[in-house]
Design a protein around this motif. Sequence first.
Motif, PDB file in Angstrom:
ATOM      1  N   ARG A  96      32.085  38.695  31.359  1.00 20.61           N
ATOM      2  CA  ARG A  96      33.023  37.941  30.516  1.00 20.61           C
ATOM      3  C   ARG A  96      34.288  37.530  31.262  1.00 20.61           C
ATOM      4  NH1 ARG A  96      33.903  42.289  26.273  1.00 20.61           N
ATOM      5  NH2 ARG A  96      35.718  40.952  25.876  1.00 20.61           N
ATOM      6  N   GLY A  97      34.297  37.680  32.583  1.00 16.16           N
ATOM      7  CA  GLY A  97      35.454  37.231  33.360  1.00 16.16           C
ATOM      8  C   GLY A  97      36.546  38.255  33.519  1.00 16.16           C
ATOM      9  N   ILE A  98      36.346  39.461  33.028  1.00 14.83           N
ATOM     10  CA  ILE A  98      37.382  40.487  33.135  1.00 14.83           C
ATOM     11  C   ILE A  98      37.594  40.876  34.598  1.00 14.83           C
ATOM     12  CG2 ILE A  98      37.978  42.878  32.536  1.00 14.83           C
ATOM     13  CD1 ILE A  98      36.417  42.418  29.903  1.00 14.83           C
ATOM     14  N   GLY A  99      36.503  41.046  35.340  1.00 13.40           N
ATOM     15  CA  GLY A  99      36.623  41.386  36.751  1.00 13.40           C
ATOM     16  C   GLY A  99      37.359  40.319  37.534  1.00 13.40           C
ATOM     17  N   LEU A 100      37.129  39.064  37.190  1.00 14.02           N
ATOM     18  CA  LEU A 100      37.818  37.959  37.865  1.00 14.02           C
ATOM     19  C   LEU A 100      39.320  38.053  37.651  1.00 14.02           C
ATOM     20  CD1 LEU A 100      37.671  35.230  39.366  1.00 14.02           C
ATOM     21  CD2 LEU A 100      37.410  34.140  37.126  1.00 14.02           C
ATOM     22  N   GLN A 101      39.739  38.321  36.420  1.00 19.90           N
ATOM     23  CA  GLN A 101      41.165  38.411  36.120  1.00 19.90           C
ATOM     24  C   GLN A 101      41.801  39.633  36.788  1.00 19.90           C
ATOM     25  OE1 GLN A 101      42.847  36.022  34.682  1.00 19.90           O
ATOM     26  NE2 GLN A 101      40.963  34.862  34.408  1.00 19.90           N
ATOM     27  N   LEU A 102      41.076  40.736  36.828  1.00 21.13           N
ATOM     28  CA  LEU A 102      41.578  41.921  37.522  1.00 21.13           C
ATOM     29  C   LEU A 102      41.772  41.642  39.012  1.00 21.13           C
ATOM     30  CD1 LEU A 102      39.569  44.944  36.082  1.00 21.13           C
ATOM     31  CD2 LEU A 102      42.046  44.859  36.362  1.00 21.13           C
ATOM     32  N   THR A 103      40.786  40.997  39.617  1.00 20.01           N
ATOM     33  CA  THR A 103      40.872  40.696  41.038  1.00 20.01           C
ATOM     34  C   THR A 103      42.044  39.775  41.328  1.00 20.01           C
ATOM     35  OG1 THR A 103      38.464  40.926  41.206  1.00 20.01           O
ATOM     36  CG2 THR A 103      39.593  39.863  43.041  1.00 20.01           C
ATOM     37  N   ARG A 104      42.266  38.795  40.483  1.00 14.27           N
ATOM     38  CA  ARG A 104      43.403  37.885  40.673  1.00 14.27           C
ATOM     39  C   ARG A 104      44.726  38.636  40.597  1.00 14.27           C
ATOM     40  NH1 ARG A 104      41.255  32.844  36.893  1.00 14.27           N
ATOM     41  NH2 ARG A 104      39.980  31.837  38.512  1.00 14.27           N
ATOM     42  N   ALA A 105      44.824  39.572  39.653  1.00 14.01           N
ATOM     43  CA  ALA A 105      46.048  40.364  39.539  1.00 14.01           C
ATOM     44  C   ALA A 105      46.281  41.193  40.798  1.00 14.01           C
ATOM     45  CB  ALA A 105      45.973  41.276  38.314  1.00 14.01           C
ATOM     46  N   ALA A 106      45.231  41.814  41.300  1.00 18.30           N
ATOM     47  CA  ALA A 106      45.351  42.627  42.506  1.00 18.30           C
ATOM     48  C   ALA A 106      45.723  41.775  43.711  1.00 18.30           C
ATOM     49  CB  ALA A 106      44.045  43.374  42.755  1.00 18.30           C
ATOM     50  N   MET A 107      45.070  40.624  43.872  1.00 24.55           N
ATOM     51  CA  MET A 107      45.350  39.762  45.012  1.00 24.55           C
ATOM     52  C   MET A 107      46.749  39.164  44.920  1.00 24.55           C
ATOM     53  SD  MET A 107      42.701  40.199  46.814  1.00 24.55           S
ATOM     54  CE  MET A 107      42.889  38.957  48.095  1.00 24.55           C
ATOM     55  N   ASN A 108      47.224  38.923  43.715  1.00 23.06           N
ATOM     56  CA  ASN A 108      48.588  38.453  43.528  1.00 23.06           C
ATOM     57  C   ASN A 108      49.586  39.484  44.026  1.00 23.06           C
ATOM     58  OD1 ASN A 108      50.630  36.640  42.449  1.00 23.06           O
ATOM     59  ND2 ASN A 108      50.890  38.129  40.800  1.00 23.06           N
ATOM     60  N   TYR A 109      49.317  40.745  43.761  1.00 23.77           N
ATOM     61  CA  TYR A 109      50.190  41.821  44.227  1.00 23.77           C
ATOM     62  C   TYR A 109      50.118  41.968  45.743  1.00 23.77           C
ATOM     63  CZ  TYR A 109      51.795  46.590  45.159  1.00 23.77           C
ATOM     64  OH  TYR A 109      52.434  47.684  45.679  1.00 23.77           O
ATOM     65  N   VAL A 110      48.935  41.884  46.295  1.00 25.71           N
ATOM     66  CA  VAL A 110      48.751  42.048  47.739  1.00 25.71           C
ATOM     67  C   VAL A 110      49.438  40.934  48.514  1.00 25.71           C
ATOM     68  CG1 VAL A 110      46.985  41.931  49.550  1.00 25.71           C
ATOM     69  CG2 VAL A 110      46.645  43.396  47.559  1.00 25.71           C
ATOM     70  N   GLY A 111      49.477  39.741  47.966  1.00 23.79           N
ATOM     71  CA  GLY A 111      50.144  38.628  48.633  1.00 23.79           C
ATOM     72  C   GLY A 111      49.448  38.245  49.934  1.00 23.79           C
ATOM     73  N   ASP A 112      50.235  38.119  51.004  1.00 25.07           N
ATOM     74  CA  ASP A 112      49.667  37.670  52.278  1.00 25.07           C
ATOM     75  C   ASP A 112      49.251  38.826  53.183  1.00 25.07           C
ATOM     76  OD1 ASP A 112      52.154  38.623  52.959  1.00 25.07           O
ATOM     77  OD2 ASP A 112      52.872  36.767  53.873  1.00 25.07           O
ATOM     78  N   CYS A 113      49.173  40.043  52.646  1.00 26.19           N
ATOM     79  CA  CYS A 113      48.658  41.172  53.436  1.00 26.19           C
ATOM     80  C   CYS A 113      47.198  40.930  53.819  1.00 26.19           C
ATOM     81  CB  CYS A 113      48.698  42.467  52.621  1.00 26.19           C
ATOM     82  SG  CYS A 113      50.306  43.234  52.453  1.00 26.19           S
ATOM     83  N   ASN A 114      46.823  41.447  54.969  1.00 24.27           N
ATOM     84  CA  ASN A 114      45.400  41.570  55.255  1.00 24.27           C
ATOM     85  C   ASN A 114      44.866  42.671  54.349  1.00 24.27           C
ATOM     86  OD1 ASN A 114      42.865  41.446  56.388  1.00 24.27           O
ATOM     87  ND2 ASN A 114      43.432  42.481  58.292  1.00 24.27           N
ATOM     88  N   CYS A 115      43.852  42.356  53.574  1.00 22.30           N
ATOM     89  CA  CYS A 115      43.330  43.314  52.592  1.00 22.30           C
ATOM     90  C   CYS A 115      41.885  43.639  52.922  1.00 22.30           C
ATOM     91  CB  CYS A 115      43.427  42.730  51.179  1.00 22.30           C
ATOM     92  SG  CYS A 115      43.021  43.908  49.864  1.00 22.30           S
ATOM     93  N   GLY A 116      41.568  44.926  52.948  1.00 16.77           N
ATOM     94  CA  GLY A 116      40.210  45.372  53.194  1.00 16.77           C
ATOM     95  C   GLY A 116      39.579  45.941  51.942  1.00 16.77           C
ATOM     96  N   LEU A 117      38.270  46.123  51.987  1.00 17.86           N
ATOM     97  CA  LEU A 117      37.562  46.791  50.906  1.00 17.86           C
ATOM     98  C   LEU A 117      36.249  47.333  51.430  1.00 17.86           C
ATOM     99  CD1 LEU A 117      34.972  44.874  49.842  1.00 17.86           C
ATOM    100  CD2 LEU A 117      36.793  43.597  48.775  1.00 17.86           C
ATOM    101  N   ASP A 118      35.724  48.322  50.730  1.00 21.89           N
ATOM    102  CA  ASP A 118      34.361  48.806  50.920  1.00 21.89           C
ATOM    103  C   ASP A 118      33.626  48.519  49.627  1.00 21.89           C
ATOM    104  OD1 ASP A 118      33.978  49.869  53.540  1.00 21.89           O
ATOM    105  OD2 ASP A 118      35.337  51.499  53.039  1.00 21.89           O
ATOM    106  N   GLY A 119      32.925  47.397  49.591  1.00 17.04           N
ATOM    107  CA  GLY A 119      32.272  46.962  48.368  1.00 17.04           C
ATOM    108  C   GLY A 119      30.791  47.252  48.367  1.00 17.04           C
ATOM    109  N   VAL A 120      30.234  47.380  47.173  1.00 15.31           N
ATOM    110  CA  VAL A 120      28.786  47.522  47.081  1.00 15.31           C
ATOM    111  C   VAL A 120      28.156  46.239  47.608  1.00 15.31           C
ATOM    112  CG1 VAL A 120      28.861  49.161  45.180  1.00 15.31           C
ATOM    113  CG2 VAL A 120      28.786  46.718  44.684  1.00 15.31           C
ATOM    114  N   VAL A 121      27.017  46.370  48.242  1.00 20.08           N
ATOM    115  CA  VAL A 121      26.402  45.247  48.941  1.00 20.08           C
ATOM    116  C   VAL A 121      26.138  44.076  47.998  1.00 20.08           C
ATOM    117  CG1 VAL A 121      24.361  44.546  50.243  1.00 20.08           C
ATOM    118  CG2 VAL A 121      25.427  46.757  50.699  1.00 20.08           C
ATOM    119  N   ALA A 122      25.759  44.370  46.758  1.00 20.64           N
ATOM    120  CA  ALA A 122      25.426  43.308  45.810  1.00 20.64           C
ATOM    121  C   ALA A 122      26.611  42.419  45.468  1.00 20.64           C
ATOM    122  CB  ALA A 122      24.857  43.923  44.529  1.00 20.64           C
ATOM    123  N   MET A 123      27.826  42.882  45.755  1.00 16.70           N
ATOM    124  CA  MET A 123      29.034  42.120  45.411  1.00 16.70           C
ATOM    125  C   MET A 123      29.599  41.331  46.587  1.00 16.70           C
ATOM    126  SD  MET A 123      29.941  42.467  42.191  1.00 16.70           S
ATOM    127  CE  MET A 123      31.726  42.270  42.141  1.00 16.70           C
TER     128      MET A 123
END
Length: 293
Positions: A96-123
Motif C-alpha cells: 500500500r505504499g507505506i514502505g515507500l513513504q518510510l524510505t523517503r522519510a529516512a532518505m530525507n533525514y540522511v541527506g547527502d550522506c553515503n548510506c549503506g544497507l544490508d537488504g534481503v536479496v529480494a529487495m
Amino acid sequence: MTGPTVLDSTSRSPSECGLEIRRMTRDEVPIAVDWAGKEGWNPGINDSDVFYHADPQGFFLALEEGKPVGVCSAVVYQRQFAFFGLFIVRPDCRGRGIGLQLTRAAMNYVGDCNCGLDGVVAMQSRYAQFGYHLAYRNIRFEGEGDGQLHQNVVPLHTLPFDRVAECDLRHFSVARHDFLRRWLVQPGASAFGYVDDARLAGYGVLRPCRVGYKIGPLFAEDDRIADALFQSLCSQNHGASVFLDVPEPNTKAMDLARRYGMRPCFETARMYTQKTPDFQVDQVYGVTTFELG
C-alpha cells in the motif's frame, strides 16, 4: 540535515490516508526489534537500547489511526555516513505504499550522506530505485561453536577505549564511539581483543540473541588472529548456537566458518548510495550487525 517527512491531509494520496510518519521514542524502538524477530532476523537481546543510542534521531515509525504499521532506521555516523535498516512493514499492511513513504522519510533525514544497507536479496531492485548499488553479499553462517581462550586474547575492557576505537576505525568507514561504548559492554556479551607485541591486532564481540549468540564484529589482521578470536568467543557461548555474518569477498573468513562446520542460513546484499567505503574488508571476518553496519 532535515527532519523526517510527516504526511498530512494535503500530501497524502488516497491509499496513504491516515498515515503519519514520525521519529520513534526510546520506548518504541522495541517494536522494530520485535518485528525483526518475527521476520526471523534473530535480533540481539539488548539491540533496542544499543541501537537507539547510536543515533536517537534515526528511527522512524509509520502509524495509521495511531497504530504502528511500519518501521525503519537510518543511523547517521559523524554526519558523513549512514546505515539504513530495520525496514519492516506489518504483513497485513504491505503493498500500500507505506514502505515507500518510510524510505523517503529516512532518505530525507540522511541527506547527502553515503548510506549503506544490508537488504534481503529480494529487495535489491527496490533499493536500486533509491540509488543504492550492490557492493557484495554477506553470508550468515550458523554452527554450534566450540573453542578455548587463546593466550594472546584478553578481555576488551582491560584495554583503553581509544585503542579499541582506533582498531574499529580500520575496519569500519567512520568513527562510531557512541555506538561502541554500549555495544562492547552490553549485558551477557563477551568482548575480546588480540594483543600482539602491545598492538591490538583484532577484536570481536559475542552477544546474546533470541536464538543463541552472534559474533560481530570479528575484525582481525590475518586468519591466525581471526581463528584465535573466534575460538575464544565460542568458548563463552554456553553450548548454544553461534551465528557469524561474513562478507563474501573475504574468502578466508568464508573458509573459517566452514572449517568449524558452520552452515549458510541467510544472506544479504550490501549496498551503498555512493561509492563503497574504503575499509579493509579482507580483515572483516564478521559484520557487526546487519541493522547498523
